[in-house]
Write an enzyme that holds these catalytic residues in place. Structure first.
Site, PDB file in Angstrom:
ATOM      1  N   ASN A  10     -29.685  24.972   8.222  1.00 15.06           N
ATOM      2  CA  ASN A  10     -28.627  25.892   8.660  1.00 15.06           C
ATOM      3  C   ASN A  10     -28.211  25.446  10.051  1.00 15.06           C
ATOM      4  OD1 ASN A  10     -27.016  27.983   9.477  1.00 15.06           O
ATOM      5  ND2 ASN A  10     -28.618  29.560   9.407  1.00 15.06           N
ATOM      6  N   LYS A  12     -25.863  26.472  11.787  1.00 15.52           N
ATOM      7  CA  LYS A  12     -25.306  27.580  12.579  1.00 15.52           C
ATOM      8  C   LYS A  12     -24.009  27.128  13.265  1.00 15.52           C
ATOM      9  CE  LYS A  12     -29.905  29.538  12.835  1.00 15.52           C
ATOM     10  NZ  LYS A  12     -30.881  30.338  13.545  1.00 15.52           N
ATOM     11  N   HIS A  96     -27.639  36.355   6.671  1.00 13.47           N
ATOM     12  CA  HIS A  96     -28.514  35.848   7.730  1.00 13.47           C
ATOM     13  C   HIS A  96     -28.701  36.937   8.789  1.00 13.47           C
ATOM     14  CE1 HIS A  96     -30.064  33.503  11.048  1.00 13.47           C
ATOM     15  NE2 HIS A  96     -30.427  32.605  10.160  1.00 13.47           N
ATOM     16  N   GLU A  98     -28.694  36.837  11.881  1.00 13.48           N
ATOM     17  CA  GLU A  98     -27.731  36.798  12.990  1.00 13.48           C
ATOM     18  C   GLU A  98     -26.448  37.526  12.612  1.00 13.48           C
ATOM     19  OE1 GLU A  98     -28.003  32.570  13.462  1.00 13.48           O
ATOM     20  OE2 GLU A  98     -30.007  32.838  14.312  1.00 13.48           O
ATOM     21  N   GLU A 168     -36.965  35.346   6.549  1.00 11.37           N
ATOM     22  CA  GLU A 168     -36.880  34.869   7.931  1.00 11.37           C
ATOM     23  C   GLU A 168     -37.205  36.019   8.880  1.00 11.37           C
ATOM     24  OE1 GLU A 168     -34.104  31.198   8.241  1.00 11.37           O
ATOM     25  OE2 GLU A 168     -32.873  32.976   8.399  1.00 11.37           O
ATOM     26  N   GLY A 174     -35.681  30.802  16.182  1.00  8.00           N
ATOM     27  CA  GLY A 174     -35.252  30.180  17.439  1.00  8.00           C
ATOM     28  C   GLY A 174     -36.149  30.505  18.615  1.00  8.00           C
ATOM     29  N   SER A 214     -38.418  28.894  13.097  1.00 12.12           N
ATOM     30  CA  SER A 214     -39.141  27.868  13.859  1.00 12.12           C
ATOM     31  C   SER A 214     -39.956  26.914  12.984  1.00 12.12           C
ATOM     32  CB  SER A 214     -40.022  28.524  14.929  1.00 12.12           C
ATOM     33  OG  SER A 214     -39.216  29.269  15.828  1.00 12.12           O
TER      34      SER A 214
HETATM   35  P1  13P Z   1     -34.891  28.219  13.664  1.00  9.46           P
HETATM   36  O1  13P Z   1     -35.451  27.185  12.714  1.00  9.46           O
HETATM   37  O2  13P Z   1     -34.062  27.612  14.765  1.00  9.46           O
HETATM   38  O3  13P Z   1     -35.919  29.177  14.142  1.00  9.46           O
HETATM   39  O4  13P Z   1     -33.823  29.081  12.819  1.00  9.46           O
HETATM   40  C1  13P Z   1     -34.207  29.596  11.590  1.00  9.46           C
HETATM   41  C2  13P Z   1     -33.013  30.145  10.932  1.00  9.46           C
HETATM   42  O5  13P Z   1     -32.442  31.138  11.356  1.00  9.46           O
HETATM   43  C3  13P Z   1     -32.509  29.439   9.741  1.00  9.46           C
HETATM   44  O6  13P Z   1     -31.545  30.181   9.078  1.00  9.46           O
END
Ligand code: 13P
Length: 251
Positions: A10, A12, A96, A98, A168, A174, A214
């Protein structure tokens, strides 16, 4: 039941077109013709075309990070499943955390998107996960259950096996804080049990459940070694060829 592992990057809201093309081309070379797992790249909408060109004719799949659940019409700024199909997408990330947190996306909207994705022949990757507050208050189970029930509302048994779920935990995204393999497996097992109740245990045994938060080459093997962890949804580590490859090839 053996489930083929699925590793999705992803990206982003990162990079520009030239970097997207270079990353995709680097991964085509690195991943080769016969990866042991399904590999999916999810760039920003505007670079789907660029990445589609770079991965054409390879086993790497293309995914979007969202869609809008309507047919063509007056929806300024939105992108629907037909358009994603048109540029070569086979997958779409939905719900997601976010988007849930920053844009207020609800389980009802995610369920509408799920149906739009399936109607448009896209494989939905449906994201769920608790916040740190939820976990500390002992609400993980309840939150994940509510998200699964809500996001998958109206999904019939015949189509359920084709979806992908991504667990997740928000506190691990992150932050460099990964859930321990045991913490992750506990929730994955719970999700599979719930899927068994919503559909049938046979269908639940076919649904792939990714872990995200992560994930990196150094922790991928242990996480992916858990009985109910069938892949990874990778953010930060998907932006570098070597890191993503290390997760794709983790054994
Ligand atoms: P990270 O791997 O940067 O923690 O992000 C995970 C994520 O949100 C994947 O959709």
């Amino acid at each position: 039941m053996t489930r083929r592992r699925i590793i999705a990057g992803n990206w982003k809201m990162n990079m520009r077109g030239d970097t997207a093309a270079a990353l995709a081309k680097g991964l085509v070379t690195a991943v080769g013709d016969e990866p042991a797992v399904d590999v999916v790249l999810c760039p920003p909408f505007v670079y789907l075309d660029v990445v589609a060109d770079a991965i054409a004719g390879t086993p790497i799949g293309l995914g979007a990070q969202n869609l809008y659940a309507a047919d063509d019409g007056a929806y300024t700024g939105e992108i629907n499943a037909g358009m994603l199909n048109d540029v070569g997408c086979r997958y779409v990330i939905l719900g997601h955390s976010e988007r849930r947190a920053l844009l207020g996306e609800t389980d009802d909207q995610i369920s509408e998107k799920l149906h739009a994705a399936l109607a448009g022949n896209l494989v939905p990757i449906v994201c769920v996960g608790e916040t740190l507050d939820d976990r500390e208050a002992g609400r993980t189970e309840k939150v994940v259950e509510t998200q699964i029930r809500g996001s998958l509302a109206g999904l019939d048994e015949a189509r359920a096996a084709s979806i992908v779920v991504a667990y997740e935990p928000v506190w691990a995204i992150g932050t460099g804080k990964t859930a321990t393999p045991e913490q992750a497996e506990e929730v994955h097992a719970l999700i599979r049990q719930l899927l068994g109740e919503l559909f049938t245990p046979e269908v639940a045994a076919q649904i792939r459940i990714q872990y995200g938060g992560s994930v990196k080459p150094s922790n991928a093997k242990e996480l992916l070694g858990q009985a109910n962890i069938d892949g990874a949804l990778v953010g930060g580590a998907s932006l570098k060829v070597d890191d993503f490859l290390g997760i794709v090839t983790a054994e």
